[in-house]
Design an enzyme around this catalytic site. Sequence first.
Site, PDB file in Angstrom:
ATOM      1  N   LYS A  61       8.332  70.169  77.799  1.00 18.59           N
ATOM      2  CA  LYS A  61       9.638  69.265  78.205  1.00 18.59           C
ATOM      3  C   LYS A  61      10.628  70.252  78.208  1.00 18.59           C
ATOM      4  CE  LYS A  61      12.230  68.679  73.414  1.00 18.59           C
ATOM      5  NZ  LYS A  61      13.472  69.247  73.604  1.00 18.59           N
ATOM      6  N   ASN A  62      11.217  71.142  77.696  1.00 22.19           N
ATOM      7  CA  ASN A  62      12.443  71.520  78.743  1.00 22.19           C
ATOM      8  C   ASN A  62      12.617  72.678  79.525  1.00 22.19           C
ATOM      9  OD1 ASN A  62      13.365  70.919  75.619  1.00 22.19           O
ATOM     10  ND2 ASN A  62      12.935  72.926  74.458  1.00 22.19           N
ATOM     11  N   ARG A  85      20.962  65.519  74.179  1.00 18.90           N
ATOM     12  CA  ARG A  85      22.227  67.166  74.550  1.00 18.90           C
ATOM     13  C   ARG A  85      21.447  67.059  75.663  1.00 18.90           C
ATOM     14  NH1 ARG A  85      25.157  69.390  70.794  1.00 18.90           N
ATOM     15  NH2 ARG A  85      24.937  71.438  71.866  1.00 18.90           N
ATOM     16  N   CYS A 132      25.176  68.286  66.532  1.00 21.03           N
ATOM     17  CA  CYS A 132      24.136  67.625  66.496  1.00 21.03           C
ATOM     18  C   CYS A 132      23.274  68.160  65.194  1.00 21.03           C
ATOM     19  CB  CYS A 132      23.574  67.682  67.650  1.00 21.03           C
ATOM     20  SG  CYS A 132      21.808  69.604  67.677  1.00 21.03           S
ATOM     21  N   ARG A 146      26.084  73.711  68.386  1.00 21.22           N
ATOM     22  CA  ARG A 146      25.617  73.961  69.484  1.00 21.22           C
ATOM     23  C   ARG A 146      26.920  73.951  70.846  1.00 21.22           C
ATOM     24  NH1 ARG A 146      19.721  70.927  69.501  1.00 21.22           N
ATOM     25  NH2 ARG A 146      19.736  72.270  72.123  1.00 21.22           N
ATOM     26  N   PRO A 147      27.738  74.836  70.442  1.00 23.77           N
ATOM     27  CA  PRO A 147      29.116  74.302  72.384  1.00 23.77           C
ATOM     28  C   PRO A 147      28.007  74.798  73.173  1.00 23.77           C
ATOM     29  CG  PRO A 147      28.793  76.546  71.100  1.00 23.77           C
ATOM     30  CD  PRO A 147      28.027  75.668  70.092  1.00 23.77           C
ATOM     31  N   ILE A 148      29.256  74.701  74.828  1.00 26.43           N
ATOM     32  CA  ILE A 148      28.485  73.959  75.973  1.00 26.43           C
ATOM     33  C   ILE A 148      29.963  75.584  76.203  1.00 26.43           C
ATOM     34  CG2 ILE A 148      27.105  72.457  76.059  1.00 26.43           C
ATOM     35  CD1 ILE A 148      29.584  71.100  77.561  1.00 26.43           C
ATOM     36  N   ASP A 149      30.325  75.846  75.736  1.00 23.51           N
ATOM     37  CA  ASP A 149      31.297  76.671  76.446  1.00 23.51           C
ATOM     38  C   ASP A 149      30.893  77.512  77.382  1.00 23.51           C
ATOM     39  OD1 ASP A 149      30.419  77.593  73.932  1.00 23.51           O
ATOM     40  OD2 ASP A 149      32.296  79.781  74.229  1.00 23.51           O
ATOM     41  N   GLN A 150      30.344  78.535  77.594  1.00 20.75           N
ATOM     42  CA  GLN A 150      29.330  79.209  78.369  1.00 20.75           C
ATOM     43  C   GLN A 150      29.026  78.693  79.702  1.00 20.75           C
ATOM     44  OE1 GLN A 150      29.102  82.892  77.959  1.00 20.75           O
ATOM     45  NE2 GLN A 150      30.543  81.857  76.142  1.00 20.75           N
ATOM     46  N   ASP A 167      12.566  77.234  67.292  1.00 21.51           N
ATOM     47  CA  ASP A 167      11.365  76.283  68.075  1.00 21.51           C
ATOM     48  C   ASP A 167       9.974  76.246  67.308  1.00 21.51           C
ATOM     49  OD1 ASP A 167      13.359  74.828  69.438  1.00 21.51           O
ATOM     50  OD2 ASP A 167      12.268  74.878  71.306  1.00 21.51           O
ATOM     51  N   ILE A 194      19.080  81.756  65.740  1.00 21.76           N
ATOM     52  CA  ILE A 194      19.667  80.965  66.655  1.00 21.76           C
ATOM     53  C   ILE A 194      20.707  80.221  66.724  1.00 21.76           C
ATOM     54  CG2 ILE A 194      18.933  80.055  69.284  1.00 21.76           C
ATOM     55  CD1 ILE A 194      17.892  82.907  69.274  1.00 21.76           C
ATOM     56  N   ARG A 203      10.744  61.939  70.885  1.00 20.18           N
ATOM     57  CA  ARG A 203      11.129  63.106  71.223  1.00 20.18           C
ATOM     58  C   ARG A 203      10.523  64.528  72.325  1.00 20.18           C
ATOM     59  NH1 ARG A 203      16.629  64.623  70.062  1.00 20.18           N
ATOM     60  NH2 ARG A 203      17.378  64.994  71.524  1.00 20.18           N
TER      61      ARG A 203
HETATM   62  N1  EPU Z   1      25.494  78.833  72.584  1.00 24.04           N
HETATM   63  C1  EPU Z   1      26.775  78.831  72.495  1.00 24.04           C
HETATM   64  N2  EPU Z   1      27.188  78.394  74.072  1.00 24.04           N
HETATM   65  C2  EPU Z   1      27.107  77.994  74.968  1.00 24.04           C
HETATM   66  C3  EPU Z   1      25.728  77.578  74.711  1.00 24.04           C
HETATM   67  C4  EPU Z   1      25.199  78.284  73.731  1.00 24.04           C
HETATM   68  O1  EPU Z   1      27.701  79.384  71.297  1.00 24.04           O
HETATM   69  O2  EPU Z   1      27.679  77.507  76.041  1.00 24.04           O
HETATM   70  C5  EPU Z   1      24.473  79.438  71.552  1.00 24.04           C
HETATM   71  C6  EPU Z   1      24.151  78.258  70.522  1.00 24.04           C
HETATM   72  O3  EPU Z   1      25.219  76.982  69.673  1.00 24.04           O
HETATM   73  C7  EPU Z   1      23.220  78.864  70.302  1.00 24.04           C
HETATM   74  C8  EPU Z   1      22.130  79.516  70.806  1.00 24.04           C
HETATM   75  O4  EPU Z   1      23.955  80.147  72.162  1.00 24.04           O
HETATM   76  O5  EPU Z   1      23.496  79.243  68.805  1.00 24.04           O
HETATM   77  C9  EPU Z   1      21.547  79.663  72.164  1.00 24.04           C
HETATM   78  O6  EPU Z   1      21.796  78.234  72.272  1.00 24.04           O
HETATM   79  P1  EPU Z   1      21.250  77.423  73.972  1.00 24.04           P
HETATM   80  O7  EPU Z   1      21.733  76.942  74.988  1.00 24.04           O
HETATM   81  O8  EPU Z   1      20.107  78.905  74.408  1.00 24.04           O
HETATM   82  O9  EPU Z   1      20.045  76.650  72.698  1.00 24.04           O
HETATM   83  P2  EPU Z   1      19.753  75.456  74.368  1.00 24.04           P
HETATM   84  O10 EPU Z   1      20.119  75.520  75.448  1.00 24.04           O
HETATM   85  O11 EPU Z   1      21.238  73.924  74.028  1.00 24.04           O
HETATM   86  C10 EPU Z   1      17.694  74.800  74.608  1.00 24.04           C
HETATM   87  C11 EPU Z   1      16.349  74.266  74.163  1.00 24.04           C
HETATM   88  C12 EPU Z   1      16.180  74.118  72.457  1.00 24.04           C
HETATM   89  C13 EPU Z   1      15.706  75.567  72.423  1.00 24.04           C
HETATM   90  C14 EPU Z   1      17.230  76.787  72.496  1.00 24.04           C
HETATM   91  C15 EPU Z   1      16.665  77.356  72.625  1.00 24.04           C
HETATM   92  C16 EPU Z   1      16.277  72.210  76.194  1.00 24.04           C
HETATM   93  C17 EPU Z   1      16.358  71.411  76.344  1.00 24.04           C
HETATM   94  N3  EPU Z   1      16.811  72.631  74.516  1.00 24.04           N
HETATM   95  O12 EPU Z   1      19.375  74.585  74.141  1.00 24.04           O
HETATM   96  O13 EPU Z   1      14.875  73.043  71.974  1.00 24.04           O
HETATM   97  O14 EPU Z   1      15.781  75.414  70.807  1.00 24.04           O
HETATM   98  O15 EPU Z   1      17.109  76.186  74.128  1.00 24.04           O
HETATM   99  O16 EPU Z   1      15.768  78.086  72.631  1.00 24.04           O
HETATM  100  O17 EPU Z   1      15.714  73.718  76.658  1.00 24.04           O
HETATM  101  C18 EPU Z   1      14.300  71.827  70.867  1.00 24.04           C
HETATM  102  O18 EPU Z   1      12.605  71.475  72.714  1.00 24.04           O
HETATM  103  O19 EPU Z   1      13.411  71.729  69.878  1.00 24.04           O
HETATM  104  C19 EPU Z   1      15.174  72.681  71.291  1.00 24.04           C
HETATM  105  C20 EPU Z   1      15.970  72.179  70.275  1.00 24.04           C
END
Ligand code: EPU
Length: 421
Positions: free
Chosen positions: A22-23, A91, A115, A120-124, A303, A325, A395
């Site tokens: 999926k991911n 997301r 969520c 889970r911010p997207i600031d990065q 996960d 995480i 999902r």
């Molecule tokens: N984070 C920030 N700022 C950002 C982005 C992330 O602070 O801009 C923090 C998050 O809050 C978290 C950490 O960085 O504490 C890691 O988050 P990441 O961005 O890596 O997670 P993601 O990209 O939102 C993906 C998977 C998740 C999986 C995580 C960690 C997808 C679509 N989703 O999420 O999958 O848990 O990486 O490996 O690839 C799942 O499949 O059940 C699932 C939640």
Amino acid sequence: MDKIVIEGGHRLKGAVRVSGAKNAALPILCSSLLVRGASVFHNVPKLNDITTMGRLLERLGCVVTPGRAFRVDATGVEQFEAPYELVKTMRASVLVLGPLLARLGRARVSLPGGCAIGARPIDQHLKGLEALGAKLQLVHGYVEARAKRLRGARIVCDVPTVTGTENLMMAAALAKGVTVIENAACEPEIEDLGRVLEKMGARLSGVGTKVIEIEGVDELRPIEHTIIPDRIEAGTLMVAAAITRGDVLVEGCVPEHLEAVIAKLRAAGAEVDLEATGVRVRVRGELRGVDITTQPHPGFPTDMQAQFMVLAAAASGQSVLTETIFENRYMHVQELARMGADIHVDGRTAIVRGGTRLAGATVMATDLRASASLVLAGLVASGKTEILRVYHLDRGYDQLEKKLRSLGAVARRVRPRKSAA
Ligand code: EPU
């Protein structure tokens, strides 16, 4: 709403094949937005999140032909908005931000909000796109991004982020000049996206390491690609084999993607053998508790934390699980406790005292991996377990109950009766 009903206590035996990841599929489907023409992706899993992504791509102007071979023709993409209704249900919709900006010079994507498993911010993602020259504004809950042509830049991520790294890789593939992403995430799904971008004609190095270099090009071409197998589905099936003291060959998975999971299964007393067609998991003796700390890849994946909590509950002795995480990824604990598990949570640490036989109960799924843990708990519990709200499971798992049934589990899906009109 569908529910899954499981009669516990059956050893799993046999072979089962994992579906596509999926991911990996979600960002890869988004990468098709970078290209004029039709790309075809094989081994795309049949999941609700994939259907949602297909709908979003259609809304942006793509012609989408869904299926295990999933075709996306992005020639006619003109729309640049990912609306709240879609982003709030998934997301990963935020993954259209980078490609839309690179292709159309414009994107309007709803902010995902918090969520169930954390803020889970997207600031990065945003910081990186700004470094590439995008002008960003937050307006009425949406990120509005504009750029005539993105320019390569050096980006240092404060935290390694999976979808953030993917968004930036896709944006950088059409940027002018060289982009370096430092402190990049290294998950196998990122490597798969890297292979896709390379086939499309981008020049990348270091994908799968902490420093990725991308030389942007003016135009990318459509491709065909086969998605990697789902390591989390594979890991979930391996835990199912272990906790039922079973003997299961998980076919088609990539052992290198599962090293941390396999190491912990072995530490718990499972025999794990790498065979020609997959990974065989057997338990002949006792299962022992194991300590786990979730980490970015190649560490132990967040996960798989919920699934290992069930293993810890079914094993003898004490296990200490630490979730680093996401700040709220213990929602399965209360439901597992209702089945008799002895779990004490203190902040990000969960102490599991194993050795108690779980008892079937009616439980509620709260998020994807929590749902998987409840299914696993049902496999070892005495009597009947009913798992409600399995749309969370749907999902991200491609017919999990059917796969478990093929291994000897007594598990069925119950659909609500249509009321007579
Ligand atoms: N984070 C920030 N700022 C950002 C982005 C992330 O602070 O801009 C923090 C998050 O809050 C978290 C950490 O960085 O504490 C890691 O988050 P990441 O961005 O890596 O997670 P993601 O990209 O939102 C993906 C998977 C998740 C999986 C995580 C960690 C997808 C679509 N989703 O999420 O999958 O848990 O990486 O490996 O690839 C799942 O499949 O059940 C699932 C939640």
